[in-house]
Write a protein that holds these residues in place. Structure first.
Motif, PDB file in Angstrom:
ATOM      1  N   ALA A 121       0.842  -1.203   0.000  1.00  0.00           N
ATOM      2  CA  ALA A 121       0.000   0.000   0.000  1.00  0.00           C
ATOM      3  C   ALA A 121       0.873   1.248   0.000  1.00  0.00           C
ATOM      4  N   THR A 122       0.268   2.349  -0.396  1.00  0.00           N
ATOM      5  CA  THR A 122       0.998   3.613  -0.365  1.00  0.00           C
ATOM      6  C   THR A 122       1.458   3.923   1.051  1.00  0.00           C
ATOM      7  N   GLY A 123       2.638   4.522   1.131  1.00  0.00           N
ATOM      8  CA  GLY A 123       3.207   4.881   2.413  1.00  0.00           C
ATOM      9  C   GLY A 123       4.038   3.791   3.064  1.00  0.00           C
ATOM     10  N   GLN A 124       3.973   2.597   2.533  1.00  0.00           N
ATOM     11  CA  GLN A 124       4.712   1.482   3.118  1.00  0.00           C
ATOM     12  C   GLN A 124       6.170   1.462   2.652  1.00  0.00           C
ATOM     13  N   ARG A 125       6.915   0.526   3.262  1.00  0.00           N
ATOM     14  CA  ARG A 125       8.314   0.333   2.914  1.00  0.00           C
ATOM     15  C   ARG A 125       8.516  -1.135   2.539  1.00  0.00           C
ATOM     16  N   VAL A 126       9.317  -1.363   1.491  1.00  0.00           N
ATOM     17  CA  VAL A 126       9.608  -2.734   1.065  1.00  0.00           C
ATOM     18  C   VAL A 126      11.104  -2.879   0.815  1.00  0.00           C
ATOM     19  N   SER A 177      10.887   3.284   0.314  1.00  0.00           N
ATOM     20  CA  SER A 177      10.066   3.716   1.444  1.00  0.00           C
ATOM     21  C   SER A 177       9.062   4.790   1.010  1.00  0.00           C
ATOM     22  N   SER A 178       8.109   5.048   1.891  1.00  0.00           N
ATOM     23  CA  SER A 178       7.050   6.032   1.623  1.00  0.00           C
ATOM     24  C   SER A 178       6.500   5.840   0.213  1.00  0.00           C
ATOM     25  N   LEU A 179       6.130   4.619  -0.061  1.00  0.00           N
ATOM     26  CA  LEU A 179       5.780   4.248  -1.430  1.00  0.00           C
ATOM     27  C   LEU A 179       4.587   5.026  -1.963  1.00  0.00           C
ATOM     28  N   GLU A 180       4.695   5.339  -3.246  1.00  0.00           N
ATOM     29  CA  GLU A 180       3.631   6.042  -3.955  1.00  0.00           C
ATOM     30  C   GLU A 180       3.138   5.152  -5.106  1.00  0.00           C
ATOM     31  N   LEU A 181       1.957   5.486  -5.617  1.00  0.00           N
ATOM     32  CA  LEU A 181       1.407   4.693  -6.719  1.00  0.00           C
ATOM     33  C   LEU A 181       2.384   4.636  -7.892  1.00  0.00           C
ATOM     34  N   GLY A 182       3.065   5.728  -8.121  1.00  0.00           N
ATOM     35  CA  GLY A 182       3.983   5.810  -9.252  1.00  0.00           C
ATOM     36  C   GLY A 182       5.234   4.964  -9.111  1.00  0.00           C
ATOM     37  N   ASP A 183       5.441   4.384  -7.947  1.00  0.00           N
ATOM     38  CA  ASP A 183       6.598   3.512  -7.750  1.00  0.00           C
ATOM     39  C   ASP A 183       6.335   2.109  -8.274  1.00  0.00           C
ATOM     40  N   SER A 184       5.104   1.845  -8.652  1.00  0.00           N
ATOM     41  CA  SER A 184       4.769   0.541  -9.226  1.00  0.00           C
ATOM     42  C   SER A 184       5.584   0.351 -10.492  1.00  0.00           C
ATOM     43  N   LEU A 223       3.765  -3.698  -7.030  1.00  0.00           N
ATOM     44  CA  LEU A 223       2.481  -3.034  -7.252  1.00  0.00           C
ATOM     45  C   LEU A 223       2.110  -2.304  -5.975  1.00  0.00           C
ATOM     46  N   VAL A 224       1.964  -0.995  -6.086  1.00  0.00           N
ATOM     47  CA  VAL A 224       1.586  -0.164  -4.943  1.00  0.00           C
ATOM     48  C   VAL A 224       0.132   0.236  -5.124  1.00  0.00           C
ATOM     49  N   LEU A 225      -0.702  -0.126  -4.156  1.00  0.00           N
ATOM     50  CA  LEU A 225      -2.144   0.154  -4.261  1.00  0.00           C
ATOM     51  C   LEU A 225      -2.548   1.286  -3.333  1.00  0.00           C
TER      52      LEU A 225
END
Lengths: 116, 113
Positions: free
Chosen positions: B14-19, B79-86, B111-113
């Motif tokens: 999800a958005t805002g997460q870190r992977v 980190s701080s994932l955004e939709l565009g990081d997909s 895939l960032v949802l």
């Protein structure tokens, strides 16, 4: 800056016919050029490279590429296309960084569709 | 098979997460490169490590970082994932010499949802 251009988004060819996927380059200095192929849901697979020497480079799966300095081109070719050659093809050029290491600068890719 | 391995193959978050994406280079290769493949940006170089040290940065966002460990495997942290990081994130490896071929792993599809 080093760059490559792939002017065709898609190339269609019938099985058994020769295929050409085009690539032109813009570099300062001697070009180090590469072709990679990407099959669906797969990574990039190295096909061939040109560093120096013979202008005709032979690679994997029957592919070859012709380096042409006067036309700044590095076209990928195969004498007889197979349906299994259908994939996304990327041309790339080495960009030698000031650290002495290299990165690859890729073209936009050309989708090859070989029909039975 | 290039000899470069990447895990996981797929990641949905999800958005805002870190992977964290992991890469193991080919045996004997000291250089590791990270690339991002997205529909709008194409294939872009992110960052390179050689024998544990960062050597070059490309178009890598400040929210992204990487490291290479003593056993030469590398991790890319987003980190701080955004939709565009997909995107599809590739790791490649090579020996040190200039002009050498970079061999790519199968990639991690994020895939960032």
């Amino acid at each position: 800056a080093q760059s490559v251009a792939q002017p065709e988004d898609q190339v269609n060819v019938a099985e058994g016919n020769p295929l050409t996927v085009k690539c032109t380059y813009s570099v300062s200095g001697n070009p180090y050029l590469f072709w990679y192929v990407q099959y669906p849901n797969r990574g990039l697979q190295f096909l061939l490279k040109y560093i120096t020497g013979d202008n005709l480079v032979k690679g994997s799966y029957g592919f070859e590429a012709e380096f042409n300095k006067s036309q700044t081109s590095f076209h990928l070719k195969k004498p007889s296309a197979l349906v299994s050659d259908s994939a996304l093809y990327f041309c790339a050029v080495r960009d030698l960084m000031n650290t002495g290491f290299q990165k690859l600068v890729f073209g936009t890719g050309t989708r090859l569709l070989v029909s039975p | 098979d290039s000899g470069v391995t990447q895990t996981p193959k797929h990641l949905i978050t999800a958005t805002g997460q870190r992977v964290t994406l992991r890469c193991s280079p080919r045996s004997g290769d000291l250089s590791v490169y990270w690339y991002q493949q997205s529909l709008d940006q194409g294939l872009q170089f992110l960052i390179q490590y050689y024998n544990g040290e960062e050597r070059a940065k490309g178009n890598i966002l400040e929210r992204f970082s990487a490291q290479q460990f003593p056993d030469l495997h590398s991790e890319l942290n987003l980190s701080s994932l955004e939709l565009g990081d997909s995107a599809l994130y590739f790791c490649a490896s090579s020996p040190r010499l200039a002009g050498e071929t970079q061999y790519f792993g199968p990639g991690t599809r994020l895939l960032v949802l």
